[in-house]
Design a protein around this motif. Sequence first.
Motif, short mmCIF file in Angstrom:
data_model
loop_
_atom_site.label_atom_id
_atom_site.label_comp_id
_atom_site.label_asym_id
_atom_site.label_seq_id
_atom_site.Cartn_x
_atom_site.Cartn_y
_atom_site.Cartn_z
N TYR A 223 78.42 18.71 78.27
CA TYR A 223 78.39 20.12 78.69
C TYR A 223 77.67 20.28 80.01
O TYR A 223 78.14 20.98 80.92
CB TYR A 223 77.69 20.96 77.62
CG TYR A 223 77.20 22.30 78.11
CD1 TYR A 223 78.10 23.35 78.31
CD2 TYR A 223 75.85 22.51 78.37
CE1 TYR A 223 77.65 24.58 78.77
CE2 TYR A 223 75.40 23.73 78.83
CZ TYR A 223 76.31 24.77 79.03
OH TYR A 223 75.86 25.98 79.49
N PHE A 226 79.75 18.98 83.10
CA PHE A 226 80.83 19.85 83.52
C PHE A 226 80.33 21.23 83.95
O PHE A 226 81.04 21.95 84.66
CB PHE A 226 81.85 19.99 82.38
CG PHE A 226 82.81 18.85 82.31
CD1 PHE A 226 84.08 18.97 82.85
CD2 PHE A 226 82.45 17.65 81.73
CE1 PHE A 226 84.98 17.92 82.80
CE2 PHE A 226 83.33 16.59 81.68
CZ PHE A 226 84.60 16.72 82.21
N LEU A 227 79.12 21.59 83.57
CA LEU A 227 78.55 22.85 84.02
C LEU A 227 78.18 22.79 85.49
O LEU A 227 78.43 23.74 86.25
CB LEU A 227 77.32 23.21 83.18
CG LEU A 227 76.58 24.49 83.57
CD1 LEU A 227 77.45 25.72 83.29
CD2 LEU A 227 75.26 24.60 82.82
N VAL A 228 77.57 21.68 85.93
CA VAL A 228 77.08 21.60 87.30
C VAL A 228 78.14 21.09 88.28
O VAL A 228 77.91 21.12 89.49
CB VAL A 228 75.82 20.69 87.39
CG1 VAL A 228 74.73 21.22 86.49
CG2 VAL A 228 76.17 19.25 87.01
N ARG A 229 79.28 20.65 87.75
CA ARG A 229 80.31 20.12 88.66
C ARG A 229 80.85 21.20 89.58
O ARG A 229 81.26 20.92 90.71
CB ARG A 229 81.44 19.49 87.88
CG ARG A 229 82.31 20.46 87.12
CD ARG A 229 83.38 19.78 86.30
NE ARG A 229 84.11 20.72 85.47
CZ ARG A 229 85.18 21.40 85.88
NH1 ARG A 229 85.63 21.20 87.10
NH2 ARG A 229 85.79 22.25 85.08
N ARG A 230 80.80 22.47 89.13
CA ARG A 230 81.31 23.55 89.97
C ARG A 230 80.44 23.76 91.20
O ARG A 230 80.88 24.34 92.19
CB ARG A 230 81.37 24.85 89.16
CG ARG A 230 80.01 25.41 88.75
CD ARG A 230 80.14 26.58 87.81
NE ARG A 230 80.67 26.16 86.52
CZ ARG A 230 80.76 26.99 85.47
NH1 ARG A 230 80.41 28.27 85.59
NH2 ARG A 230 81.22 26.55 84.32
N TYR A 231 79.19 23.28 91.15
CA TYR A 231 78.29 23.38 92.30
C TYR A 231 78.24 22.09 93.11
O TYR A 231 77.44 21.98 94.04
CB TYR A 231 76.87 23.73 91.83
CG TYR A 231 76.82 24.90 90.88
CD1 TYR A 231 77.12 26.18 91.32
CD2 TYR A 231 76.47 24.72 89.55
CE1 TYR A 231 77.07 27.26 90.45
CE2 TYR A 231 76.41 25.80 88.67
CZ TYR A 231 76.71 27.06 89.13
OH TYR A 231 76.67 28.13 88.27
N LEU A 232 79.08 21.12 92.74
CA LEU A 232 79.09 19.80 93.39
C LEU A 232 77.70 19.17 93.38
O LEU A 232 77.30 18.50 94.34
CB LEU A 232 79.60 19.93 94.83
CG LEU A 232 81.07 20.33 95.00
CD1 LEU A 232 81.42 20.44 96.48
CD2 LEU A 232 81.98 19.35 94.30
#
Length: 270
Positions: A223, A226-232
């Motif tokens: 979790y 995949f949560l922080v992937r949007r912030y690279l």
Amino acid sequence: MRLVNRHPSRRAAIVLAALPFAALALAYVVGSEIRLAANPQDKLLPAPGTIWETAVRLFTVPDPRSGELLVWQDTWASLRRLAIGVGLAAAISLVLGMAIGLLPYLRRTFAGFVAVISMVPPLALLPVLFIVFGLGEVSKIVLITIGIAPFLTRDLSQRVLAIPREQMVKAQTLGASSLVIALRVALPQTLPHLIGGVRLSLGAAWLFLIAAEAVASDVGLGYRIFLVRRYLAMDIILTYVIWITVLAFAIDWTLRWVSRRAFPWMGASL
């Protein structure tokens, strides 16, 4: 002397084992330096020092909003799901695998069924599991269980079938019932292979766990990734990936140690 007969010394074996890891680390460092030299704001390959600082912060500095160390919460949640899922799969596979291997009627009934079920991609069933069991803990645990249980069952049934027939005949000659044969002849020879099968299945179990946590969860290692992937946030992602690798290695080493201690006669083959 032929190469197939040449063996490295203990010191050389350690050096050779470390070479791939050193090469991977060197390749990452070089790649990171090249990208950061071209763009100091690049986030794809953060410098090793940045990853280290992020790791120290994640493991020691509480989250400002919750006041908790999120990495430890995520670790506990994921390990709990993994342990329950793998434990259930091992228990089911041990019973079913021994039954298929020992009892011809059950072998004719379930061997083909288990073989077909093992061909179904578990991740394809994830939406079905969420519909049937909801988005809570049960669906994640069930995914891990059904993901590795068919493989373990097939492996253990073959291990039971490989037990020399002479042992079965001698046990029956001494008056042993089917249950006694299962417990006194088959089980001691199957347990070491069960541990070996679990070790081989851990990679798949981690994959199913991360996938389930990424789709529907509010805590867990998958979790968080995949949560922080949007912030690279690659420094956080790589820290979690390294941490998962360390946990997986520690679990594998522990299982290997337990197997060697409990079944020393199998040590050479495990």
